[in-house]
Design a protein around this motif. Structure first.
Motif, PDB file in Angstrom:
ATOM      1  N   TYR A  46       0.833  -1.207   0.000  1.00 51.27           N
ATOM      2  CA  TYR A  46       0.000   0.000   0.000  1.00 51.27           C
ATOM      3  C   TYR A  46       0.868   1.257   0.000  1.00 51.27           C
ATOM      4  O   TYR A  46       0.557   2.223  -0.683  1.00 51.27           O
ATOM      5  N   ASP A  47       1.947   1.228   0.770  1.00 52.29           N
ATOM      6  CA  ASP A  47       2.856   2.376   0.810  1.00 52.29           C
ATOM      7  C   ASP A  47       3.495   2.628  -0.555  1.00 52.29           C
ATOM      8  O   ASP A  47       3.608   3.763  -1.001  1.00 52.29           O
ATOM      9  N   PHE A  48       3.909   1.547  -1.214  1.00 51.91           N
ATOM     10  CA  PHE A  48       4.503   1.673  -2.538  1.00 51.91           C
ATOM     11  C   PHE A  48       3.493   2.247  -3.529  1.00 51.91           C
ATOM     12  O   PHE A  48       3.808   3.155  -4.306  1.00 51.91           O
ATOM     13  N   LEU A  49       2.268   1.715  -3.497  1.00 49.66           N
ATOM     14  CA  LEU A  49       1.231   2.194  -4.413  1.00 49.66           C
ATOM     15  C   LEU A  49       0.931   3.666  -4.161  1.00 49.66           C
ATOM     16  O   LEU A  49       0.817   4.452  -5.104  1.00 49.66           O
ATOM     17  N   TYR A  50       0.833   4.048  -2.886  1.00 47.56           N
ATOM     18  CA  TYR A  50       0.543   5.442  -2.557  1.00 47.56           C
ATOM     19  C   TYR A  50       1.670   6.364  -3.020  1.00 47.56           C
ATOM     20  O   TYR A  50       1.422   7.388  -3.654  1.00 47.56           O
ATOM     21  N   THR A  51       2.908   6.007  -2.723  1.00 48.86           N
ATOM     22  CA  THR A  51       4.050   6.842  -3.112  1.00 48.86           C
ATOM     23  C   THR A  51       4.170   6.943  -4.624  1.00 48.86           C
ATOM     24  O   THR A  51       4.374   8.028  -5.167  1.00 48.86           O
ATOM     25  N   ASN A  52       4.033   5.815  -5.296  1.00 45.71           N
ATOM     26  CA  ASN A  52       4.129   5.803  -6.749  1.00 45.71           C
ATOM     27  C   ASN A  52       3.008   6.639  -7.368  1.00 45.71           C
ATOM     28  O   ASN A  52       3.243   7.439  -8.282  1.00 45.71           O
ATOM     29  N   SER A  53       1.791   6.481  -6.867  1.00 46.23           N
ATOM     30  CA  SER A  53       0.655   7.242  -7.388  1.00 46.23           C
ATOM     31  C   SER A  53       0.808   8.732  -7.104  1.00 46.23           C
ATOM     32  O   SER A  53       0.398   9.566  -7.913  1.00 46.23           O
ATOM     33  N   LEU A  54       1.396   9.067  -5.965  1.00 45.56           N
ATOM     34  CA  LEU A  54       1.605  10.477  -5.635  1.00 45.56           C
ATOM     35  C   LEU A  54       2.589  11.127  -6.609  1.00 45.56           C
ATOM     36  O   LEU A  54       2.358  12.245  -7.081  1.00 45.56           O
ATOM     37  N   LEU A  55       3.662  10.425  -6.936  1.00 45.71           N
ATOM     38  CA  LEU A  55       4.625  10.959  -7.918  1.00 45.71           C
ATOM     39  C   LEU A  55       3.988  11.100  -9.294  1.00 45.71           C
ATOM     40  O   LEU A  55       4.191  12.099  -9.980  1.00 45.71           O
ATOM     41  N   ILE A  56       3.215  10.094  -9.685  1.00 44.76           N
ATOM     42  CA  ILE A  56       2.540  10.169 -10.985  1.00 44.76           C
ATOM     43  C   ILE A  56       1.530  11.314 -10.987  1.00 44.76           C
ATOM     44  O   ILE A  56       1.412  12.041 -11.973  1.00 44.76           O
ATOM     45  N   ALA A  57       0.800  11.498  -9.873  1.00 45.02           N
ATOM     46  CA  ALA A  57      -0.178  12.593  -9.784  1.00 45.02           C
ATOM     47  C   ALA A  57       0.506  13.945  -9.916  1.00 45.02           C
ATOM     48  O   ALA A  57      -0.001  14.843 -10.588  1.00 45.02           O
ATOM     49  N   LEU A  58       1.653  14.095  -9.289  1.00 44.60           N
ATOM     50  CA  LEU A  58       2.399  15.357  -9.385  1.00 44.60           C
ATOM     51  C   LEU A  58       2.837  15.617 -10.818  1.00 44.60           C
ATOM     52  O   LEU A  58       2.676  16.730 -11.334  1.00 44.60           O
ATOM     53  N   LEU A  59       3.363  14.601 -11.482  1.00 48.24           N
ATOM     54  CA  LEU A  59       3.770  14.752 -12.884  1.00 48.24           C
ATOM     55  C   LEU A  59       2.566  15.046 -13.785  1.00 48.24           C
ATOM     56  O   LEU A  59       2.654  15.874 -14.691  1.00 48.24           O
ATOM     57  N   LEU A  60       1.454  14.371 -13.529  1.00 48.35           N
ATOM     58  CA  LEU A  60       0.246  14.617 -14.317  1.00 48.35           C
ATOM     59  C   LEU A  60      -0.267  16.033 -14.125  1.00 48.35           C
ATOM     60  O   LEU A  60      -0.697  16.682 -15.086  1.00 48.35           O
ATOM     61  N   TYR A  61      -0.230  16.507 -12.897  1.00 51.45           N
ATOM     62  CA  TYR A  61      -0.709  17.860 -12.613  1.00 51.45           C
ATOM     63  C   TYR A  61       0.146  18.894 -13.352  1.00 51.45           C
ATOM     64  O   TYR A  61      -0.381  19.753 -14.060  1.00 51.45           O
ATOM     65  N   ILE A  62       1.446  18.780 -13.210  1.00 54.59           N
ATOM     66  CA  ILE A  62       2.353  19.749 -13.848  1.00 54.59           C
ATOM     67  C   ILE A  62       2.223  19.690 -15.369  1.00 54.59           C
ATOM     68  O   ILE A  62       2.079  20.727 -16.033  1.00 54.59           O
ATOM     69  N   SER A  63       2.234  18.482 -15.928  1.00 54.54           N
ATOM     70  CA  SER A  63       2.156  18.366 -17.391  1.00 54.54           C
ATOM     71  C   SER A  63       0.798  18.824 -17.921  1.00 54.54           C
ATOM     72  O   SER A  63       0.725  19.444 -18.981  1.00 54.54           O
ATOM     73  N   SER A  64      -0.282  18.553 -17.189  1.00 49.52           N
ATOM     74  CA  SER A  64      -1.610  18.985 -17.639  1.00 49.52           C
ATOM     75  C   SER A  64      -1.730  20.499 -17.667  1.00 49.52           C
ATOM     76  O   SER A  64      -2.306  21.067 -18.603  1.00 49.52           O
TER      77      SER A  64
END
Length: 166
Positions: A46-64
């Motif tokens: 769960y920690d890995f999924l949360y951390t990985n998703s958080l990094l992807i969310a940050l990249l998605l936000y900036i790129s969007s």
């Protein structure tokens, strides 16, 4: 809806829907399905999924926001990047929602997932109607998406899944 929005505003709402749909699709990245195949899902997963998703969310936000800024300039759509930057804040809530969904899926609690999603969709729909009727135009779609994610997040937090997962 066409009574309250012009054709151009419906086009902007379509662009916003595409941004949000693609980012939600990329955010999960198939990790939930991979974790569900495991015999036992541990807290580290769960920690890995949360951390990985958080990094992807940050990249998605900036790129969007960057893409919407340039797209708005090319297509002469005023404030597109503002709409996208507000709407895409919901991606950070979706980040935690993915982890909570995985927790409930691993427990095979499909009824709880459906109940939470249905309640949040009904509330957000009525908010969309209220905002459209009060002439909020495009912001009604932006806030509807943001508030739906908030409602799902709020309902999960009321069930106290934070202690179970994160």
């Amino acid at each position: 809806m066409m009574q309250y929005l012009s054709v151009a505003e419906m086009g902007i709402a379509s662009i916003l829907t595409i941004f949000f749909g693609l980012s939600t699709l990329v955010l999960d990245s198939g990790f939930s399905g991979a974790f569900l195949r495991k015999e036992k899902i541990e807290k580290a997963d769960y920690d890995f999924l949360y951390t990985n998703s958080l990094l992807i969310a940050l990249l998605l936000y900036i790129s969007s926001v960057i893409i919407s800024y340039f797209l708005g300039n090319i297509k002469n759509i005023d404030n597109l990047y503002i709409y996208v930057s507000i709407m895409m804040l919901s991606i950070f809530l979706k980040n935690k929602i993915i982890v909570f969904n995985l927790f409930l899926l691993s427990k095979r609690d499909f009824k709880e997932i459906a109940k939470i999603n249905n309640i949040s969709q009904v509330f957000s729909f009525f908010i969309l109607l209220f905002l459209l009727l009060n002439n909020f135009k495009i912001y009604s779609f932006v806030f509807q998406i943001l508030l739906e994610s908030f409602f799902v997040y709020f309902l999960y937090s009321r069930k106290n899944y934070f202690n179970c997962v994160l």
